[in-house]
Design a protein around this motif. Structure first.
Motif, PDB file in Angstrom:
ATOM      1  N   ARG A 325       0.833  -1.208   0.000  1.00  0.00           N
ATOM      2  CA  ARG A 325       0.000   0.000   0.000  1.00  0.00           C
ATOM      3  C   ARG A 325       0.866   1.256   0.000  1.00  0.00           C
ATOM      4  O   ARG A 325       0.603   2.209  -0.724  1.00  0.00           O
ATOM      5  CB  ARG A 325      -0.930   0.008   1.222  1.00  0.00           C
ATOM      6  CG  ARG A 325      -2.224  -0.747   1.025  1.00  0.00           C
ATOM      7  CD  ARG A 325      -3.231  -0.415   2.105  1.00  0.00           C
ATOM      8  NE  ARG A 325      -2.794  -0.859   3.418  1.00  0.00           N
ATOM      9  CZ  ARG A 325      -3.069  -2.043   3.933  1.00  0.00           C
ATOM     10  NH1 ARG A 325      -3.769  -2.922   3.232  1.00  0.00           N
ATOM     11  NH2 ARG A 325      -2.639  -2.368   5.125  1.00  0.00           N
ATOM     12  N   GLU A 328       2.421   1.849  -3.410  1.00  0.00           N
ATOM     13  CA  GLU A 328       1.464   2.375  -4.372  1.00  0.00           C
ATOM     14  C   GLU A 328       1.108   3.829  -4.050  1.00  0.00           C
ATOM     15  O   GLU A 328       0.953   4.655  -4.959  1.00  0.00           O
ATOM     16  CB  GLU A 328       0.196   1.510  -4.377  1.00  0.00           C
ATOM     17  CG  GLU A 328      -0.828   1.905  -5.440  1.00  0.00           C
ATOM     18  CD  GLU A 328      -0.263   1.925  -6.845  1.00  0.00           C
ATOM     19  OE1 GLU A 328      -0.723   2.755  -7.651  1.00  0.00           O
ATOM     20  OE2 GLU A 328       0.659   1.118  -7.132  1.00  0.00           O
ATOM     21  N   MET A 329       0.988   4.146  -2.775  1.00  0.00           N
ATOM     22  CA  MET A 329       0.703   5.525  -2.378  1.00  0.00           C
ATOM     23  C   MET A 329       1.842   6.451  -2.799  1.00  0.00           C
ATOM     24  O   MET A 329       1.607   7.580  -3.258  1.00  0.00           O
ATOM     25  CB  MET A 329       0.501   5.599  -0.855  1.00  0.00           C
ATOM     26  CG  MET A 329      -0.833   5.031  -0.382  1.00  0.00           C
ATOM     27  SD  MET A 329      -0.882   4.749   1.414  1.00  0.00           S
ATOM     28  CE  MET A 329      -0.528   6.385   2.043  1.00  0.00           C
ATOM     29  N   THR A 330       3.082   5.973  -2.655  1.00  0.00           N
ATOM     30  CA  THR A 330       4.242   6.769  -3.058  1.00  0.00           C
ATOM     31  C   THR A 330       4.240   6.993  -4.560  1.00  0.00           C
ATOM     32  O   THR A 330       4.499   8.099  -5.045  1.00  0.00           O
ATOM     33  CB  THR A 330       5.545   6.063  -2.635  1.00  0.00           C
ATOM     34  OG1 THR A 330       5.539   5.860  -1.217  1.00  0.00           O
ATOM     35  CG2 THR A 330       6.763   6.893  -3.020  1.00  0.00           C
ATOM     36  N   ARG A 331       3.930   5.954  -5.304  1.00  0.00           N
ATOM     37  CA  ARG A 331       3.872   6.065  -6.768  1.00  0.00           C
ATOM     38  C   ARG A 331       2.811   7.102  -7.175  1.00  0.00           C
ATOM     39  O   ARG A 331       3.061   7.970  -8.017  1.00  0.00           O
ATOM     40  CB  ARG A 331       3.542   4.709  -7.381  1.00  0.00           C
ATOM     41  CG  ARG A 331       3.417   4.749  -8.912  1.00  0.00           C
ATOM     42  CD  ARG A 331       2.951   3.408  -9.446  1.00  0.00           C
ATOM     43  NE  ARG A 331       3.944   2.372  -9.221  1.00  0.00           N
ATOM     44  CZ  ARG A 331       5.020   2.188  -9.982  1.00  0.00           C
ATOM     45  NH1 ARG A 331       5.237   2.985 -11.029  1.00  0.00           N
ATOM     46  NH2 ARG A 331       5.873   1.222  -9.713  1.00  0.00           N
ATOM     47  N   GLN A 332       1.631   7.008  -6.599  1.00  0.00           N
ATOM     48  CA  GLN A 332       0.551   7.928  -6.940  1.00  0.00           C
ATOM     49  C   GLN A 332       0.897   9.363  -6.559  1.00  0.00           C
ATOM     50  O   GLN A 332       0.624  10.301  -7.311  1.00  0.00           O
ATOM     51  CB  GLN A 332      -0.746   7.497  -6.250  1.00  0.00           C
ATOM     52  CG  GLN A 332      -1.326   6.191  -6.781  1.00  0.00           C
ATOM     53  CD  GLN A 332      -2.553   5.752  -6.020  1.00  0.00           C
ATOM     54  OE1 GLN A 332      -3.031   6.435  -5.109  1.00  0.00           O
ATOM     55  NE2 GLN A 332      -3.090   4.581  -6.357  1.00  0.00           N
ATOM     56  N   ASP A 333       1.516   9.525  -5.394  1.00  0.00           N
ATOM     57  CA  ASP A 333       1.894  10.864  -4.941  1.00  0.00           C
ATOM     58  C   ASP A 333       2.897  11.501  -5.894  1.00  0.00           C
ATOM     59  O   ASP A 333       2.772  12.673  -6.262  1.00  0.00           O
ATOM     60  CB  ASP A 333       2.481  10.790  -3.529  1.00  0.00           C
ATOM     61  CG  ASP A 333       2.903  12.159  -3.012  1.00  0.00           C
ATOM     62  OD1 ASP A 333       2.024  13.020  -2.869  1.00  0.00           O
ATOM     63  OD2 ASP A 333       4.105  12.362  -2.758  1.00  0.00           O
ATOM     64  N   ALA A 335       3.385  10.724  -9.037  1.00  0.00           N
ATOM     65  CA  ALA A 335       2.731  10.955 -10.323  1.00  0.00           C
ATOM     66  C   ALA A 335       1.909  12.237 -10.277  1.00  0.00           C
ATOM     67  O   ALA A 335       1.900  13.023 -11.235  1.00  0.00           O
ATOM     68  CB  ALA A 335       1.848   9.765 -10.690  1.00  0.00           C
ATOM     69  N   GLN A 336       1.218  12.477  -9.154  1.00  0.00           N
ATOM     70  CA  GLN A 336       0.420  13.694  -9.008  1.00  0.00           C
ATOM     71  C   GLN A 336       1.287  14.941  -8.985  1.00  0.00           C
ATOM     72  O   GLN A 336       0.829  16.033  -9.317  1.00  0.00           O
ATOM     73  CB  GLN A 336      -0.421  13.617  -7.726  1.00  0.00           C
ATOM     74  CG  GLN A 336      -1.573  12.620  -7.819  1.00  0.00           C
ATOM     75  CD  GLN A 336      -2.283  12.418  -6.499  1.00  0.00           C
ATOM     76  OE1 GLN A 336      -1.897  12.989  -5.483  1.00  0.00           O
ATOM     77  NE2 GLN A 336      -3.310  11.582  -6.499  1.00  0.00           N
ATOM     78  N   ARG A 337       2.551  14.780  -8.603  1.00  0.00           N
ATOM     79  CA  ARG A 337       3.483  15.912  -8.587  1.00  0.00           C
ATOM     80  C   ARG A 337       4.108  16.149  -9.960  1.00  0.00           C
ATOM     81  O   ARG A 337       4.980  17.002 -10.115  1.00  0.00           O
ATOM     82  CB  ARG A 337       4.599  15.666  -7.569  1.00  0.00           C
ATOM     83  CG  ARG A 337       4.115  15.652  -6.120  1.00  0.00           C
ATOM     84  CD  ARG A 337       5.210  15.145  -5.201  1.00  0.00           C
ATOM     85  NE  ARG A 337       4.745  15.018  -3.839  1.00  0.00           N
ATOM     86  CZ  ARG A 337       4.898  15.960  -2.898  1.00  0.00           C
ATOM     87  NH1 ARG A 337       5.494  17.096  -3.214  1.00  0.00           N
ATOM     88  NH2 ARG A 337       4.463  15.778  -1.691  1.00  0.00           N
ATOM     89  N   ASN A 340       7.386  11.399 -13.859  1.00  0.00           N
ATOM     90  CA  ASN A 340       7.128  10.217 -14.687  1.00  0.00           C
ATOM     91  C   ASN A 340       7.663   8.983 -13.967  1.00  0.00           C
ATOM     92  O   ASN A 340       8.861   8.720 -13.949  1.00  0.00           O
ATOM     93  CB  ASN A 340       7.800  10.369 -16.056  1.00  0.00           C
ATOM     94  CG  ASN A 340       7.477   9.199 -16.977  1.00  0.00           C
ATOM     95  OD1 ASN A 340       6.652   8.336 -16.651  1.00  0.00           O
ATOM     96  ND2 ASN A 340       8.115   9.151 -18.125  1.00  0.00           N
ATOM     97  N   LYS A 342       6.200   5.848 -14.427  1.00  0.00           N
ATOM     98  CA  LYS A 342       5.555   4.701 -15.066  1.00  0.00           C
ATOM     99  C   LYS A 342       6.427   3.454 -15.006  1.00  0.00           C
ATOM    100  O   LYS A 342       5.945   2.354 -14.711  1.00  0.00           O
ATOM    101  CB  LYS A 342       5.225   5.039 -16.521  1.00  0.00           C
ATOM    102  CG  LYS A 342       4.511   3.927 -17.265  1.00  0.00           C
ATOM    103  CD  LYS A 342       4.203   4.322 -18.696  1.00  0.00           C
ATOM    104  CE  LYS A 342       3.521   3.181 -19.448  1.00  0.00           C
ATOM    105  NZ  LYS A 342       3.254   3.538 -20.855  1.00  0.00           N
TER     106      LYS A 342
END
Length: 447
Positions: A325, A328-333, A335-337, A340, A342
């Motif tokens: 979790r 995934e939270m780090t990845r989403q954070d 990405a929102q900033r 890239n 991916k």
């Protein structure tokens, strides 16, 4: 049917589950008949497809579903009968031929259970309770910041309603508008040229050599100077190189800060312009911010004390799930900033230590709440929501926002629950008051 529970490790257990093959076959046939009512195939009307074709098309899928259901149900019954608090998901594997029962399907279910522990005497636990005062000095600093946010500029040297700003030479605090061009080995480089570029001297936006060259210039004057880019400069093409810049100052403006008067107070929302009320409002807002940060630091100290005071083994399955979790939270954070990420790997192992602490604290808090009736009450939740709402222009809308969504309200409930735990621990442990300067609490040491 399930065997007795085997203990494999401190928290790891195993149960062997078996059931007659005939039960599986019977259930598969039943479900295939249901499928046959709506099954479609070329040349046949819906519901008229031969069972052999239905079995060929759906048999594997239905058999898998039946097995999963049977194993899940059997495991659930066995766990309930043995009063097991299962942590995470069991690992299901077919039993080897030696351990299998003839005419039956046999599986091993390996899993972890929640640890059994109690939160004992906390009188020796050491906790720091942070305290910070909001003095007149902090209010004055905030007013200065608010003035700077409302600054407006006037051409330096030209007389106006607020004066002329003094000598028309570039000084710290002035806004300079200039053209510049930079060259390396006589060649212009990307990003090294601009027209009508404006910046405020002394804010540190430009490299020190650039600001130093601008200081002392008058409008219309030019200057050429060398500028050494740092090795870690964000522009990789010029990092570590020395460029020659030529700048031409086109416009020079001085900063006029608004006076602290009734008009200023009105711009901050004080309708009658009362300066005493303005200061009181600023103090109230600062105290609200300070209170939140003080609570957060005290909570961190409480959580540290609980981790040290209560020892037990943590289920690995829960740590792995939380690590995933966090990844995934780090990845989403990121990405929102705008980053890239991916193809960037985020191995859950990187978050293991953090995940273990989170799981451990979650279990400790749950035990404290259960053992001491620290659940959040409806009155506490309402008070917390209303406190959140006070910092907004329309508090009632904020209250509706939280109460219109159960998930939002659950987040508030979790915060209240944590606060209940913190207050409980503070009442049981060895508390030391720590006075923290305002700037240190707010992270303003550099100012």
């Amino acid at each position: 049917m399930a065997t007795a529970v085997e203990t494999l490790d401190k928290l790891e257990r195993r149960i062997t589950i078996s059931f007659p093959i005939s039960e599986v076959q019977s259930e598969v046939e039943k479900r295939l008949k249901v499928r046959a009512r709506t099954a479609k195939a070329p040349g046949f009307r819906p519901g008229k497809v031969p069972m052999k074709m239905v079995a060929a098309q759906y048999g594997y899928q239905v058999e898998t579903e039946v097995l999963n259901d049977k194993v899940g149900q059997a495991f659930s019954v066995a766990a309930n009968e043995n009063k097991l608090r299962v942590a995470g998901y069991p690992k299901i594997e077919p039993k080897n031929a030696e351990g299998a029962v003839e005419g039956s399907l046999t599986f091993d279910a390996t899993f972890e259970i929640y640890p059994e522990f109690v939160v004992g005497d906390l009188s020796a636990a050491e906790v720091e309770q942070v305290k910070t005062e909001v003095s007149d000095a902090e209010i004055d600093k905030t007013i200065d910041i608010l003035r700077k946010q409302r600054v407006h500029f006037h051409t330096k040297g030209e007389q106006g309603a607020h004066g002329d700003g003094g000598e028309p030479v570039a000084q710290d605090g002035d806004r300079a508008t200039l053209d510049f061009v930079g060259k390396i080995d006589g060649v212009e480089f990307a990003g090294g040229k601009a027209d009508d570029f404006a910046f405020v001297l002394g804010e540190g936006r430009m490299l020190p050599e650039f600001e130093a060259a601008t200081l002392g210039l008058k409008s219309g004057e030019s200057k050429t100077f060398p500028l050494a880019f740092p090795e870690d400069y964000h522009g990789k093409d010029v990092a570590g190189k020395t460029a020659e810049f030529t700048i031409t100052l086109k416009k020079l403006e001085w900063a006029h800060l608004p006076e602290v008067d009734a008009e200023f107070a009105k711009s901050l929302g004080v309708e009658d312009g009362d300066l005493a009320k303005m200061r009181a409002d600023i103090k109230e807002n600062l105290e609200r911010e300070v209170n939140g940060r003080v609570k957060a630091k005290t909570k961190d100290s409480v959580m540290d004390a609980l981790v040290k005071a209560v020892e037990f083994d943590v289920p690995k399955a829960l740590v792995e799930q939380d690590g995933q979790r966090l990844a995934e939270m780090t990845r989403q954070d990121m990405a929102q900033r705008g980053m890239n990420v991916k193809d960037v790997p985020f191995p859950p192992e990187l978050f293991t230590a953090q995940a273990e602490r989170r799981v451990r604290l979650g279990l400790i808090l749950a035990e404290l709440v259960k053992a001491n009736n620290l659940q959040a009450t409806a009155e506490q939740i309402k008070a917390q929501v209303e406190d959140f709402a006070q910092s907004y222009e329309d508090p009632q809308q904020v209250v509706k926002y939280y109460y219109s969504d159960r998930n939002r309200l659950a987040e508030v409930e979790a915060l209240v629950l944590e606060e209940n735990v913190v207050n409980y621990v503070l009442g049981k442990s060895k508390v030391t008051d720590k006075v923290l300067p305002f700037d240190e609490l707010m992270g303003n040491n550099a100012q």
